[in-house]
Every structure is written in C-alpha cells, then in structure tokens.
Scaffold this motif. Structure first.
Motif, PDB file in Angstrom:
ATOM      1  N   MET A  81       0.830  -1.200   0.000  1.00  0.00           N
ATOM      2  CA  MET A  81       0.000   0.000   0.000  1.00  0.00           C
ATOM      3  C   MET A  81       0.871   1.260   0.000  1.00  0.00           C
ATOM      4  O   MET A  81       0.610   2.213  -0.738  1.00  0.00           O
ATOM      5  N   GLY A  82       1.918   1.253   0.789  1.00  0.00           N
ATOM      6  CA  GLY A  82       2.799   2.414   0.851  1.00  0.00           C
ATOM      7  C   GLY A  82       3.502   2.681  -0.459  1.00  0.00           C
ATOM      8  O   GLY A  82       3.592   3.834  -0.914  1.00  0.00           O
ATOM      9  N   ALA A  83       4.014   1.621  -1.087  1.00  0.00           N
ATOM     10  CA  ALA A  83       4.754   1.784  -2.344  1.00  0.00           C
ATOM     11  C   ALA A  83       3.854   2.299  -3.465  1.00  0.00           C
ATOM     12  O   ALA A  83       4.204   3.248  -4.180  1.00  0.00           O
ATOM     13  N   SER A  85       0.929   3.790  -3.203  1.00  0.00           N
ATOM     14  CA  SER A  85       0.387   5.116  -2.882  1.00  0.00           C
ATOM     15  C   SER A  85       1.398   6.212  -3.206  1.00  0.00           C
ATOM     16  O   SER A  85       1.048   7.258  -3.775  1.00  0.00           O
ATOM     17  N   ASP A  86       2.664   5.975  -2.862  1.00  0.00           N
ATOM     18  CA  ASP A  86       3.701   6.959  -3.162  1.00  0.00           C
ATOM     19  C   ASP A  86       3.902   7.111  -4.668  1.00  0.00           C
ATOM     20  O   ASP A  86       4.075   8.224  -5.175  1.00  0.00           O
ATOM     21  N   ALA A  87       3.911   5.984  -5.382  1.00  0.00           N
ATOM     22  CA  ALA A  87       4.109   6.041  -6.831  1.00  0.00           C
ATOM     23  C   ALA A  87       2.969   6.787  -7.517  1.00  0.00           C
ATOM     24  O   ALA A  87       3.192   7.592  -8.434  1.00  0.00           O
ATOM     25  N   PHE A  88       1.744   6.560  -7.076  1.00  0.00           N
ATOM     26  CA  PHE A  88       0.594   7.258  -7.658  1.00  0.00           C
ATOM     27  C   PHE A  88       0.631   8.744  -7.325  1.00  0.00           C
ATOM     28  O   PHE A  88       0.380   9.604  -8.175  1.00  0.00           O
ATOM     29  N   ARG A  89       0.990   9.045  -6.084  1.00  0.00           N
ATOM     30  CA  ARG A  89       1.070  10.442  -5.664  1.00  0.00           C
ATOM     31  C   ARG A  89       2.100  11.220  -6.466  1.00  0.00           C
ATOM     32  O   ARG A  89       1.902  12.398  -6.795  1.00  0.00           O
ATOM     33  N   PHE A  95      -2.719   4.719 -11.977  1.00  0.00           N
ATOM     34  CA  PHE A  95      -3.731   4.421 -10.965  1.00  0.00           C
ATOM     35  C   PHE A  95      -3.115   3.547  -9.887  1.00  0.00           C
ATOM     36  O   PHE A  95      -2.061   2.927 -10.081  1.00  0.00           O
ATOM     37  N   ASN A  96      -3.768   3.507  -8.741  1.00  0.00           N
ATOM     38  CA  ASN A  96      -3.280   2.722  -7.609  1.00  0.00           C
ATOM     39  C   ASN A  96      -4.149   1.485  -7.443  1.00  0.00           C
ATOM     40  O   ASN A  96      -5.262   1.569  -6.918  1.00  0.00           O
ATOM     41  N   PRO A  97      -3.657   0.307  -7.860  1.00  0.00           N
ATOM     42  CA  PRO A  97      -4.462  -0.914  -7.752  1.00  0.00           C
ATOM     43  C   PRO A  97      -4.765  -1.317  -6.314  1.00  0.00           C
ATOM     44  O   PRO A  97      -5.742  -2.018  -6.052  1.00  0.00           O
ATOM     45  N   MET A  98      -3.945  -0.857  -5.373  1.00  0.00           N
ATOM     46  CA  MET A  98      -4.134  -1.249  -3.978  1.00  0.00           C
ATOM     47  C   MET A  98      -5.393  -0.643  -3.365  1.00  0.00           C
ATOM     48  O   MET A  98      -5.900  -1.147  -2.365  1.00  0.00           O
ATOM     49  N   LEU A  99      -5.913   0.421  -3.974  1.00  0.00           N
ATOM     50  CA  LEU A  99      -7.121   1.045  -3.443  1.00  0.00           C
ATOM     51  C   LEU A  99      -8.332   0.116  -3.533  1.00  0.00           C
ATOM     52  O   LEU A  99      -9.307   0.285  -2.797  1.00  0.00           O
TER      53      LEU A  99
END
Length: 215
Positions: A81-83, A85-89, A95-99
C-alpha cells in the motif's frame, strides 16, 4: 534515489526502489525489508508493475495466509500500500491498484507468558552470573522490552530512592551497529525497585567494576 517506473519494471525492483526512498526508524525499515525480501519478491516479484491487479494481490494474500500469521499479512499489505500510494502520488503510475484490494485479516498471534516453572528455571540459571541475574531480574520482573533493558545505564538508577528511570533503548542500525534511541513510545517510565533488586544491581555493578580491570 529515483522512484521512476518504466513499462518493463517488475514488482520486485519497484518495491526495492520504494524502500530506498524511505527515511524511517530502523525497526520499521527492517519490517518493510523483510516483507519485500520474504513475502513479496519470491512469490510475485516477477510480475510487471503495470500488470499488478487487485485480484493478483488478494490471491497472494490467501496464499500467505495458508502458512503465515496475521502479522505477516499486515506488514505485507502495509508495504504494498505504501509503495503504490507513493508512486501514484508522484505521478509514476496512472492508478493505484491497492485502493481496490480487500485486506485479508487473520488473528495476530500474541506471545504467551512464560510458564511459572520455566521462568523459575531461567531465573535459577541466571542467578549464577551477576550480569545475567540483573538482566533477567529487570527484564522478567519489570515491564521493559529487551532493547530497553540493554539500553539502561547506571546513571538511570537513584540508589537512595530505589528508583529506575528508563528513557531509551538499544537498536541495531544498518551501517552503524548498536545505537541508543528513545523508547518506542518516546516517553519516560519510572519504576520502583525492591530492596532485593537493589542488592542484585549492586552486586552486578561491583562485578562489572572488577571485570573492567581486564577490559
């Protein structure tokens, strides 16, 4: 360290790059590095970052749950989630697949207290050495963590009042070895010592002073 993501980047490299961007306390870094090394790279590290889908991650969690504890699932999810989220930000991925990933939970195993008979055996063996007796006495009879016990100094003891103050711990930091750091909760705790504990610590101090001649 660059966190740039290219079309051919694999998840393992992606996670390693993310770790290099972090500036965390050593304990957190060790947890994340363990998650990447043991529970992400070996199983799904070969997958292209662009090919990471919620279904893939959820299937991975189910596989982990068959062999590992809830703590492993938690730190693995937190790292992924951290990785992402940072890459998307930072605009490195569209897009962030973890969402959309449903976190799989599993009861976290709690350590059971040491059985009384085993504690008695440990204490009896430790009593043969002043250092080990002091370490076991403070570690087993007080509410200190191992790193906090190892971080104690003689100046933390008020002999007249029979009080022990704990404000630090010892941690292993990569490239630095063992270093003093504040307690995990950042606060200071004050513990009342019994007469027996004072005597044990006094004997340990005397033994240490005697041994110092040969250091």
């Amino acid at each position: 360290t660059s966190f740039a993501v290219n079309p051919k980047m694999r998840l393992g490299e992606f996670m390693e790059n993310w770790l290099d961007t972090l500036a965390l306390e050593s304990e957190s870094m060790r947890s994340y590095r363990t998650a990447v090394k043991c529970w992400i790279k070996p199983q799904i590290g070969h997958v292209l970052v662009s090919g990471v889908k919620p279904r893939l991650i959820e299937a991975h969690y189910k596989n982990l749950a068959d062999s590992f504890s809830g703590s492993v699932l938690h730190i693995t999810h937190t790292a992924l989630m951290g990785a992402f989220s940072d890459a998307f930000r930072l605009g490195e991925i569209p897009f962030n697949p973890m969402l959309s990933v449903k976190k799989l939970t599993k009861p976290i195993n709690k350590r059971s207290p040491i059985p009384t008979k085993d504690a008695a055996k440990i204490y009896a063996e430790a009593s043969k050495d002043p250092y080990m007796q002091a370490r076991i006495e403070i570690g087993m009879m007080k509410i200190l963590r191992p790193g906090e016990v190892m971080g104690l100094k003689w100046s933390d003891i008020d002999w007249d009042l029979g009080i022990l103050t704990c404000s630090r711990q010892v941690q292993e930091v990569t490239g630095q070895g063992l270093v003093f750091k504040p307690r995990k909760t950042k606060d200071v705790i004050v513990l009342k010592l019994s007469d027996a504990q004072i005597e044990i610590l006094r004997i340990h101090e005397l033994a240490q002073q005697t041994a110092r001649v040969f250091w």
